[in-house]
Motif scaffolding. Structure first.
Motif, PDB file in Angstrom:
ATOM      1  N   TYR A 196       0.504 112.057  66.213  1.00  0.00           N
ATOM      2  CA  TYR A 196       0.709 110.613  66.219  1.00  0.00           C
ATOM      3  C   TYR A 196      -0.164 109.986  65.140  1.00  0.00           C
ATOM      4  N   ILE A 197       0.426 109.105  64.349  1.00  0.00           N
ATOM      5  CA  ILE A 197      -0.331 108.359  63.346  1.00  0.00           C
ATOM      6  C   ILE A 197      -0.785 107.043  63.988  1.00  0.00           C
ATOM      7  N   ASN A 198      -2.039 106.722  63.780  1.00  0.00           N
ATOM      8  CA  ASN A 198      -2.698 105.620  64.503  1.00  0.00           C
ATOM      9  C   ASN A 198      -2.410 104.277  63.816  1.00  0.00           C
ATOM     10  N   VAL A 199      -1.194 103.770  64.033  1.00  0.00           N
ATOM     11  CA  VAL A 199      -0.759 102.548  63.343  1.00  0.00           C
ATOM     12  C   VAL A 199      -0.931 101.320  64.235  1.00  0.00           C
ATOM     13  N   LYS A 200      -1.163 100.192  63.597  1.00  0.00           N
ATOM     14  CA  LYS A 200      -1.385  98.936  64.311  1.00  0.00           C
ATOM     15  C   LYS A 200      -0.160  98.518  65.131  1.00  0.00           C
ATOM     16  N   GLU A 201       1.035  98.827  64.628  1.00  0.00           N
ATOM     17  CA  GLU A 201       2.248  98.422  65.321  1.00  0.00           C
ATOM     18  C   GLU A 201       2.439  99.163  66.649  1.00  0.00           C
ATOM     19  N   ARG A 202       1.688 100.260  66.846  1.00  0.00           N
ATOM     20  CA  ARG A 202       1.891 101.072  68.046  1.00  0.00           C
ATOM     21  C   ARG A 202       0.654 101.141  68.934  1.00  0.00           C
ATOM     22  N   PHE A 203      -0.516 101.247  68.312  1.00  0.00           N
ATOM     23  CA  PHE A 203      -1.751 101.461  69.066  1.00  0.00           C
ATOM     24  C   PHE A 203      -2.691 100.266  68.920  1.00  0.00           C
ATOM     25  N   ALA A 204      -3.380  99.962  70.024  1.00  0.00           N
ATOM     26  CA  ALA A 204      -4.219  98.751  70.079  1.00  0.00           C
ATOM     27  C   ALA A 204      -5.311  98.760  69.015  1.00  0.00           C
ATOM     28  N   ARG A 205      -5.812  99.932  68.684  1.00  0.00           N
ATOM     29  CA  ARG A 205      -6.873 100.018  67.689  1.00  0.00           C
ATOM     30  C   ARG A 205      -6.412 100.851  66.482  1.00  0.00           C
ATOM     31  N   GLY A 206      -5.171 100.608  66.098  1.00  0.00           N
ATOM     32  CA  GLY A 206      -4.620 101.275  64.928  1.00  0.00           C
ATOM     33  C   GLY A 206      -5.380 100.898  63.666  1.00  0.00           C
TER      34      GLY A 206
ATOM     35  N   GLY B 234      18.725 108.472  70.307  1.00  0.00           N
ATOM     36  CA  GLY B 234      18.705 107.717  71.546  1.00  0.00           C
ATOM     37  C   GLY B 234      17.734 106.562  71.489  1.00  0.00           C
ATOM     38  N   PRO B 235      17.658 105.796  72.574  1.00  0.00           N
ATOM     39  CA  PRO B 235      16.888 104.552  72.565  1.00  0.00           C
ATOM     40  C   PRO B 235      15.377 104.721  72.601  1.00  0.00           C
ATOM     41  N   PHE B 236      14.890 105.965  72.790  1.00  0.00           N
ATOM     42  CA  PHE B 236      13.449 106.142  72.944  1.00  0.00           C
ATOM     43  C   PHE B 236      12.809 106.911  71.786  1.00  0.00           C
ATOM     44  N   VAL B 237      13.520 106.995  70.671  1.00  0.00           N
ATOM     45  CA  VAL B 237      12.962 107.682  69.503  1.00  0.00           C
ATOM     46  C   VAL B 237      11.691 106.990  69.029  1.00  0.00           C
ATOM     47  N   SER B 238      11.612 105.678  69.212  1.00  0.00           N
ATOM     48  CA  SER B 238      10.415 104.949  68.768  1.00  0.00           C
ATOM     49  C   SER B 238       9.169 105.370  69.531  1.00  0.00           C
ATOM     50  N   ARG B 239       9.335 105.986  70.693  1.00  0.00           N
ATOM     51  CA  ARG B 239       8.182 106.465  71.469  1.00  0.00           C
ATOM     52  C   ARG B 239       7.776 107.885  71.094  1.00  0.00           C
ATOM     53  N   ALA B 240       8.553 108.514  70.264  1.00  0.00           N
ATOM     54  CA  ALA B 240       8.320 109.919  69.934  1.00  0.00           C
ATOM     55  C   ALA B 240       7.089 110.079  69.055  1.00  0.00           C
ATOM     56  N   PRO B 241       6.543 111.284  68.981  1.00  0.00           N
ATOM     57  CA  PRO B 241       5.476 111.554  68.011  1.00  0.00           C
ATOM     58  C   PRO B 241       6.000 111.327  66.593  1.00  0.00           C
ATOM     59  N   ASP B 242       5.091 111.043  65.667  1.00  0.00           N
ATOM     60  CA  ASP B 242       5.499 110.897  64.273  1.00  0.00           C
ATOM     61  C   ASP B 242       5.949 112.228  63.692  1.00  0.00           C
ATOM     62  N   LEU B 243       5.261 113.304  64.078  1.00  0.00           N
ATOM     63  CA  LEU B 243       5.616 114.635  63.620  1.00  0.00           C
ATOM     64  C   LEU B 243       5.628 115.583  64.813  1.00  0.00           C
ATOM     65  N   ILE B 244       6.603 116.471  64.837  1.00  0.00           N
ATOM     66  CA  ILE B 244       6.706 117.485  65.884  1.00  0.00           C
ATOM     67  C   ILE B 244       6.644 118.834  65.184  1.00  0.00           C
ATOM     68  N   CYS B 245       5.572 119.557  65.429  1.00  0.00           N
ATOM     69  CA  CYS B 245       5.338 120.827  64.744  1.00  0.00           C
ATOM     70  C   CYS B 245       5.958 121.980  65.533  1.00  0.00           C
ATOM     71  N   GLU B 246       6.662 122.822  64.827  1.00  0.00           N
ATOM     72  CA  GLU B 246       7.295 123.998  65.434  1.00  0.00           C
ATOM     73  C   GLU B 246       6.586 125.244  64.916  1.00  0.00           C
ATOM     74  N   PRO B 247       5.892 125.985  65.783  1.00  0.00           N
ATOM     75  CA  PRO B 247       5.112 127.136  65.312  1.00  0.00           C
ATOM     76  C   PRO B 247       5.989 128.342  65.037  1.00  0.00           C
ATOM     77  N   VAL B 248       5.461 129.265  64.280  1.00  0.00           N
ATOM     78  CA  VAL B 248       6.103 130.568  64.188  1.00  0.00           C
ATOM     79  C   VAL B 248       5.860 131.274  65.517  1.00  0.00           C
ATOM     80  N   PRO B 249       6.766 132.160  65.940  1.00  0.00           N
ATOM     81  CA  PRO B 249       6.581 132.843  67.227  1.00  0.00           C
ATOM     82  C   PRO B 249       5.242 133.562  67.298  1.00  0.00           C
ATOM     83  N   GLY B 250       4.561 133.365  68.414  1.00  0.00           N
ATOM     84  CA  GLY B 250       3.264 134.006  68.627  1.00  0.00           C
ATOM     85  C   GLY B 250       2.087 133.081  68.441  1.00  0.00           C
TER      86      GLY B 250
END
Length: 438
Positions: free
Chosen positions: A310-320, A361-377
């Protein structure tokens, strides 16, 4: 409203990879699983990201990806206080299959569904699974609590001793298997239902701590865990017997919410963000979940388990610390840097996704900014009390997005867990709806 019953039975096998299931079946000790895993109607499906139980069981029962149902992990963060809380049924923002069926005067029976606690009212019977801790709030209708308590029903296995005490873990898992059987005996016989769902979570609990013991026949504990899985297989066989005795029309779907593999290391993204100068903590957290350790005015980004940034932006977090247009630039820089991250000289991440690329969908704005997908293991984490980038901390198996078990007696071939959920809806002539419920 009268209707004929075209029954649907859903058996959940939490965390079971199809490839491992087929390998284990080759020894002849899991004959009931073999009838499913070795069938031409079995194939692997892919989990929604992050590849976690609450995300993916929500995707099964809503037929939607996280952007449609609003569940993005085990935990959620309060944008005003930066405190974490566990995800529960209140986070599921879309109607479930069982609620939609109820609106048509159809009845469902559900046992041990992860993410369903506290139980939401619906026509039929429900006993929630993880993160359920209070039986009275885990069931609907309420009278079930006293009946299940009288049967000694166990909501969840105690895994706190983890890898240090395999005998205790095995005993705990036997108690949960007995409990699921008791609920099955209580819920099934009247056949006054249209949909029946039972989720068995024992495989997930074993694999987190003892995946190598199960996967490797030479492991000293392999025999002990195969004995437990033989009991698990007997319960699968009992479900198959009950299903086979049902009158037509009927349909059986068996699925896992994600895959699993041996864990080579955990990789903590908050440590990485600190190394990049993007996250500052006031001091090490009192626990791994102590997000109050974040120094928000000095932090550009932070991570939550397993790979959510999550990126700490003013539009989303109180102390962005900055506005969205700066975050848009930082997101691209972070994505590129993360793809360069190496463990033992090899890439740690298979992909880094932006929310709009994988969610709708309608809740994409609540999603993390980046979703990391690891290599297996590699098991991604976002703790608040670690200083080392990598290491093992008592868990020797980790989730994978791919290779999740899927079987459908009707022969459908969905590609993802949410696609599988849509198949369940389609069985009843329904289409998932991305809207608040109720």
């Amino acid at each position: 409203m009268s209707h004929s019953r075209n029954r649907l039975v859903v058996l959940g096998l939490d965390g079971l990879p199809l490839s491992l299931a087929r390998s284990l079946c080759s020894g002849g000790k899991l004959p009931n699983l073999a009838t499913l895993a070795l069938s031409p109607n079995a194939h692997p499906i892919r989990a929604e990201l992050p590849e976690l139980s609450p995300v993916n069981w929500a995707s099964v029962v809503t037929g939607l990806n996280p952007g449609g149902h609003g569940v993005f992990g085990f935990s959620r963060i309060d944008p005003a206080t930066y405190t974490l809380s566990l995800t529960d049924s209140s986070a599921i923002q879309a109607p479930t299959l069982f609620e939609r069926l109820g609106a048509q005067h159809r009845t469902s029976k559900v046992i041990n569904l992860p993410g369903a606690y506290p139980a939401r009212p619906m026509p039929g019977m429900l006993v929630a699974g993880f993160v359920a801790h209070d039986l009275a709030r885990a069931v609907h209708p309420p009278f079930l609590a006293s009946i299940l308590e009288g049967e000694g029903y166990v909501l969840e296995a105690d895994t706190t001793r983890g890898v240090s005490d395999p005998d205790y873990l095995l005993a705990q898992l036997r108690s949960t298997l007995r409990s699921r059987r008791k609920a099955l005996d209580l819920f099934w016989p009247d056949l006054a239902w249209d949909a029946f769902m039972l989720v068995l979570t024992e495989t997930d609990r074993i694999f987190h701590f003892f995946y190598p013991a199960v996967a490797n026949p030479e492991h000293a504990l392999h025999g002990a865990f195969m004995e437990l899985l033989a009991e698990w297989d007997e319960l699968i066989g009992f479900v198959l017997e009950l299903y086979n005795a049902l009158p037509e029309p009927k349909r059986l779907v068996v699925l896992a919410d994600h895959g699993f593999t041996e864990c080579s290391t955990e990789l903590d993204l908050n440590v990485w963000l600190m190394q990049q100068g993007l996250l500052k903590l006031k001091g090490l957290g009192a626990s791994e979940f102590d997000s109050q350790a974040i120094a928000p005015h000095e932090s550009a980004a932070f991570a939550l388990d397993p790979g959510r940034i999550y990126i700490n932006v003013k539009e989303r977090f109180a102390r962005g610390v900055f506005h969205q247009y700066i975050a848009d630039k930082l997101r691209g820089e972070l994505k590129a840097a993360l793809m360069e991250l190496r463990v033992d000289g090899k890439p740690a991440l298979a992909a880094v996704h932006e929310a709009h690329e994988i969610y709708s969908g309608p809740f994409v704005s609540r999603a993390p900014d980046l979703i990391c997908e690891p290599v297996p293991g590699i098991s991604l984490t976002g703790k608040f009390n670690r200083t080392e980038l990598t290491g093992l901390y008592g868990r020797f198996g980790c989730h994978t997005p791919g290779d999740a078990f899927f079987y459908d007696s009707a022969g459908s071939a969905p590609e993802t867990v949410s696609d599988a959920g849509r198949e369940l809806f389609a069985h009843f002539g329904l289409t998932p709806e991305a809207r608040r419920w109720p």
